[in-house]
Design a protein around this motif. Structure first.
Motif, PDB file in Angstrom:
ATOM      1  N   ASP A 103     -20.691 -30.848  13.653  1.00 33.97           N
ATOM      2  CA  ASP A 103     -20.141 -29.513  13.887  1.00 33.97           C
ATOM      3  C   ASP A 103     -18.624 -29.622  13.936  1.00 33.97           C
ATOM      4  O   ASP A 103     -18.069 -30.447  14.679  1.00 33.97           O
ATOM      5  CB  ASP A 103     -20.689 -28.987  15.211  1.00 33.97           C
ATOM      6  CG  ASP A 103     -20.394 -27.504  15.435  1.00 33.97           C
ATOM      7  OD1 ASP A 103     -19.315 -27.044  15.019  1.00 33.97           O
ATOM      8  OD2 ASP A 103     -21.239 -26.832  16.043  1.00 33.97           O
ATOM      9  N   LYS A 105     -16.587 -27.890  15.372  1.00 32.67           N
ATOM     10  CA  LYS A 105     -16.060 -27.616  16.715  1.00 32.67           C
ATOM     11  C   LYS A 105     -15.960 -28.886  17.552  1.00 32.67           C
ATOM     12  O   LYS A 105     -15.219 -28.938  18.533  1.00 32.67           O
ATOM     13  CB  LYS A 105     -16.935 -26.566  17.414  1.00 32.67           C
ATOM     14  CG  LYS A 105     -16.930 -25.201  16.723  1.00 32.67           C
ATOM     15  CD  LYS A 105     -17.699 -24.150  17.488  1.00 32.67           C
ATOM     16  CE  LYS A 105     -19.204 -24.315  17.424  1.00 32.67           C
ATOM     17  NZ  LYS A 105     -19.729 -24.088  16.057  1.00 32.67           N
ATOM     18  N   ASP A 106     -16.707 -29.917  17.172  1.00 33.13           N
ATOM     19  CA  ASP A 106     -16.650 -31.195  17.878  1.00 33.13           C
ATOM     20  C   ASP A 106     -15.620 -32.160  17.287  1.00 33.13           C
ATOM     21  O   ASP A 106     -15.397 -33.243  17.841  1.00 33.13           O
ATOM     22  CB  ASP A 106     -18.025 -31.887  17.837  1.00 33.13           C
ATOM     23  CG  ASP A 106     -19.109 -31.071  18.523  1.00 33.13           C
ATOM     24  OD1 ASP A 106     -18.789 -30.356  19.496  1.00 33.13           O
ATOM     25  OD2 ASP A 106     -20.275 -31.138  18.073  1.00 33.13           O
ATOM     26  N   CYS A 149     -20.493 -21.299  12.301  1.00 32.47           N
ATOM     27  CA  CYS A 149     -19.110 -21.265  12.787  1.00 32.47           C
ATOM     28  C   CYS A 149     -18.476 -19.952  12.364  1.00 32.47           C
ATOM     29  O   CYS A 149     -18.858 -19.351  11.362  1.00 32.47           O
ATOM     30  CB  CYS A 149     -18.299 -22.449  12.261  1.00 32.47           C
ATOM     31  SG  CYS A 149     -17.924 -22.376  10.504  1.00 32.47           S
ATOM     32  N   GLU A 152     -12.700 -17.761  13.809  1.00 31.81           N
ATOM     33  CA  GLU A 152     -11.955 -18.189  14.999  1.00 31.81           C
ATOM     34  C   GLU A 152     -12.237 -19.651  15.316  1.00 31.81           C
ATOM     35  O   GLU A 152     -11.315 -20.393  15.679  1.00 31.81           O
ATOM     36  CB  GLU A 152     -12.292 -17.312  16.203  1.00 31.81           C
ATOM     37  CG  GLU A 152     -11.472 -17.675  17.433  1.00 31.81           C
ATOM     38  CD  GLU A 152     -11.430 -16.591  18.488  1.00 31.81           C
ATOM     39  OE1 GLU A 152     -10.665 -16.745  19.460  1.00 31.81           O
ATOM     40  OE2 GLU A 152     -12.157 -15.593  18.345  1.00 31.81           O
ATOM     41  N   ASP A 153     -13.490 -20.089  15.171  1.00 30.30           N
ATOM     42  CA  ASP A 153     -13.804 -21.505  15.382  1.00 30.30           C
ATOM     43  C   ASP A 153     -12.966 -22.390  14.458  1.00 30.30           C
ATOM     44  O   ASP A 153     -12.428 -23.425  14.874  1.00 30.30           O
ATOM     45  CB  ASP A 153     -15.290 -21.775  15.110  1.00 30.30           C
ATOM     46  CG  ASP A 153     -16.219 -21.158  16.135  1.00 30.30           C
ATOM     47  OD1 ASP A 153     -15.808 -20.994  17.296  1.00 30.30           O
ATOM     48  OD2 ASP A 153     -17.361 -20.843  15.752  1.00 30.30           O
ATOM     49  N   CYS A 154     -12.881 -21.989  13.185  1.00 33.38           N
ATOM     50  CA  CYS A 154     -12.150 -22.785  12.194  1.00 33.38           C
ATOM     51  C   CYS A 154     -10.671 -22.874  12.534  1.00 33.38           C
ATOM     52  O   CYS A 154     -10.058 -23.952  12.453  1.00 33.38           O
ATOM     53  CB  CYS A 154     -12.326 -22.181  10.804  1.00 33.38           C
ATOM     54  SG  CYS A 154     -14.027 -22.224  10.175  1.00 33.38           S
ATOM     55  N   ARG A 156      -9.119 -22.207  15.530  1.00 37.25           N
ATOM     56  CA  ARG A 156      -8.904 -22.896  16.810  1.00 37.25           C
ATOM     57  C   ARG A 156      -9.018 -24.410  16.640  1.00 37.25           C
ATOM     58  O   ARG A 156      -8.165 -25.171  17.128  1.00 37.25           O
ATOM     59  CB  ARG A 156      -9.923 -22.408  17.842  1.00 37.25           C
ATOM     60  CG  ARG A 156      -9.738 -23.071  19.220  1.00 37.25           C
ATOM     61  CD  ARG A 156     -10.821 -22.674  20.208  1.00 37.25           C
ATOM     62  NE  ARG A 156     -12.142 -23.086  19.763  1.00 37.25           N
ATOM     63  CZ  ARG A 156     -13.084 -22.259  19.327  1.00 37.25           C
ATOM     64  NH1 ARG A 156     -12.868 -20.955  19.287  1.00 37.25           N
ATOM     65  NH2 ARG A 156     -14.254 -22.716  18.927  1.00 37.25           N
ATOM     66  N   THR A 157     -10.050 -24.846  15.930  1.00 42.93           N
ATOM     67  CA  THR A 157     -10.239 -26.283  15.721  1.00 42.93           C
ATOM     68  C   THR A 157      -9.108 -26.877  14.902  1.00 42.93           C
ATOM     69  O   THR A 157      -8.632 -27.982  15.186  1.00 42.93           O
ATOM     70  CB  THR A 157     -11.594 -26.527  15.025  1.00 42.93           C
ATOM     71  OG1 THR A 157     -12.640 -26.019  15.853  1.00 42.93           O
ATOM     72  CG2 THR A 157     -11.826 -28.008  14.785  1.00 42.93           C
ATOM     73  N   GLN A 160      -6.247 -27.455  17.174  1.00 49.44           N
ATOM     74  CA  GLN A 160      -6.495 -28.578  18.078  1.00 49.44           C
ATOM     75  C   GLN A 160      -6.284 -29.922  17.379  1.00 49.44           C
ATOM     76  O   GLN A 160      -5.838 -30.886  18.003  1.00 49.44           O
ATOM     77  CB  GLN A 160      -7.914 -28.489  18.631  1.00 49.44           C
ATOM     78  CG  GLN A 160      -8.129 -27.332  19.597  1.00 49.44           C
ATOM     79  CD  GLN A 160      -9.590 -27.148  19.959  1.00 49.44           C
ATOM     80  OE1 GLN A 160     -10.493 -27.601  19.248  1.00 49.44           O
ATOM     81  NE2 GLN A 160      -9.846 -26.475  21.073  1.00 49.44           N
ATOM     82  N   TYR A 187      -3.595 -19.110  18.034  1.00 47.56           N
ATOM     83  CA  TYR A 187      -3.758 -20.553  18.223  1.00 47.56           C
ATOM     84  C   TYR A 187      -2.551 -21.345  17.713  1.00 47.56           C
ATOM     85  O   TYR A 187      -2.678 -22.478  17.278  1.00 47.56           O
ATOM     86  CB  TYR A 187      -5.060 -21.015  17.562  1.00 47.56           C
ATOM     87  CG  TYR A 187      -6.274 -20.473  18.281  1.00 47.56           C
ATOM     88  CD1 TYR A 187      -6.654 -20.975  19.519  1.00 47.56           C
ATOM     89  CD2 TYR A 187      -7.003 -19.424  17.735  1.00 47.56           C
ATOM     90  CE1 TYR A 187      -7.748 -20.461  20.196  1.00 47.56           C
ATOM     91  CE2 TYR A 187      -8.107 -18.901  18.405  1.00 47.56           C
ATOM     92  CZ  TYR A 187      -8.471 -19.428  19.634  1.00 47.56           C
ATOM     93  OH  TYR A 187      -9.564 -18.907  20.305  1.00 47.56           O
TER      94      TYR A 187
END
Length: 248
Positions: A103, A105-106, A149, A152-154, A156-157, A160, A187
């Motif tokens: 994933d 997100k991980d 996903c 926003e997940d894409c 934000r990650t 990060q 972000y």
């Protein structure tokens, strides 16, 4: 030699002189992936690149022809991840490209927070699929719709993963442009370059390419339009060169 499964085929990436495993029923890359790989900034000798939503590994393969730095692709679908790994091995690029099955997100926990120079992402474009679309082909539904996903997940990650000053490049539909800009700023990815892609002159844009810099200053450049086809219905010189390396 490469082992192919079911309806898989080995296609050419002509401009890069590479081969890639594709499947019409599982995943075949679109022009959007080529546009993203050509649009994104890449460091030549130092740094690292992460590609999210990698599918069959097309963007890492394309990027490998532009840089010597390590490239990591992240793909959640096991079948697509396997196709990508076999393509990378076939092209003898295991020394430069690796794939993570998981994933996205991980991925900061796996690959490191704020350690990378570039992130590319060709995310799912559509928000909600119908049950019919999911039931007909789960692989394609996951690739096209925000099932596993969200945008926003894409974003934000991507933030990060990036160092301060690192760059994130996305390809999407123009209808999501405000979402892209809003989420990028949320972000800390300041939009810096924007390019619209049009099927042909006189038509509405159907693709947008956008790149942001983490904690960058506000100053976005709007690049010249990119037309895919000319009035005669042939690829324009710019797109032909991207696909075939043909500048004639």
């Amino acid at each position: 030699m490469v082992d192919l499964t079911g309806d898989e085929r080995l296609d050419y990436l002509l401009a890069e002189d590479l081969r890639i495993i594709q499947s019409p029923s599982v995943f075949s890359f679109s022009l959007d992936a080529v546009l993203l790989a050509r649009f994104a900034y890449v460091p030549k000798k130092k740094g690292s690149i992460i590609d999210l939503c990698s599918g069959n590994g097309v963007v890492p393969l394309l990027l490998s022809s532009r840089t010597d730095v390590p490239i990591t692709g992240v793909e959640i679908q096991e079948r697509l991840h396997d196709m990508a790994e076999r393509s990378i091995a076939y092209n003898q690029l295991n020394h430069q490209i690796r794939m993570i099955h998981g994933d996205l997100k991980d991925s900061p926990s796996l690959l490191g927070f704020e350690k990378h120079n570039v992130v590319t992402c060709n995310p799912p474009y559509f928000i909600t699929p119908s049950n019919r679309e999911i039931n007909m082909n789960e692989h394609l539904a996951i690739a096209r719709h925000e099932i596993l996903c969200t945008l926003e997940d894409c974003i934000r990650t991507s933030s990060q993963l990036l160092k301060q000053g690192g760059k994130a490049a996305f390809v999407h539909r123009p209808g999501r442009l405000l979402d892209l800009v809003t989420l990028m700023r949320k972000y800390r990815l300041e939009p810096k370059r924007l390019r619209f892609v049009y099927p042909k002159p006189g038509k509405e844009a159907n693709t947008v390419l956008i790149e942001g810099i983490k904690d960058g200053a506000s100053d976005m450049k709007i690049l010249p339009p990119l037309y895919v086809y000319d009035e005669a219905g042939e690829y324009t010189e710019e797109v032909r060169e991207m696909l075939y390396g043909d500048k004639q």
